[in-house]
Design a protein around this motif. Sequence first.
Motif: not given
Length: 105
Positions: A2-9, A11-24, A84-88
């Motif tokens: 699998i490969s990720l676009t820069t937009r996906a990267v 978005a994922i980095e933002e979700f990780i930064s907002r997580s209150k738990n440790d993320v591996f 149409q919305g936002k998402g992966f």
Amino acid sequence: MISLTTRAVSAIEEFISRSKNDVFGLRVKVEGLACTGLKYSLSLASHADSGDKLYSCDGLTLLVDQDSESMLKDTVMDFVDDEQGKGFKFDNPKATSNCSCSGSC
């Protein structure tokens, strides 16, 4: 794999930064069929499970189980934010068709 676009990267980095738990890393899983396409599951993971394959993608760790690995080969994961919305969104050559019910097919 699998490969990720820069937009996906981003978005994922933002979700990780907002997580209150440790993320591996990000767990990516193909769960079967939805409508006429593949159904994907994404979750932030605190650890790898036995049997997970680990992939480094643009500085992110992706965790993929053995069953999903072959289904994700050559897939491109993007993040869209439009009228149409936002998402992966997954562009997977193994998916035989797309449905109109959601962006996860």
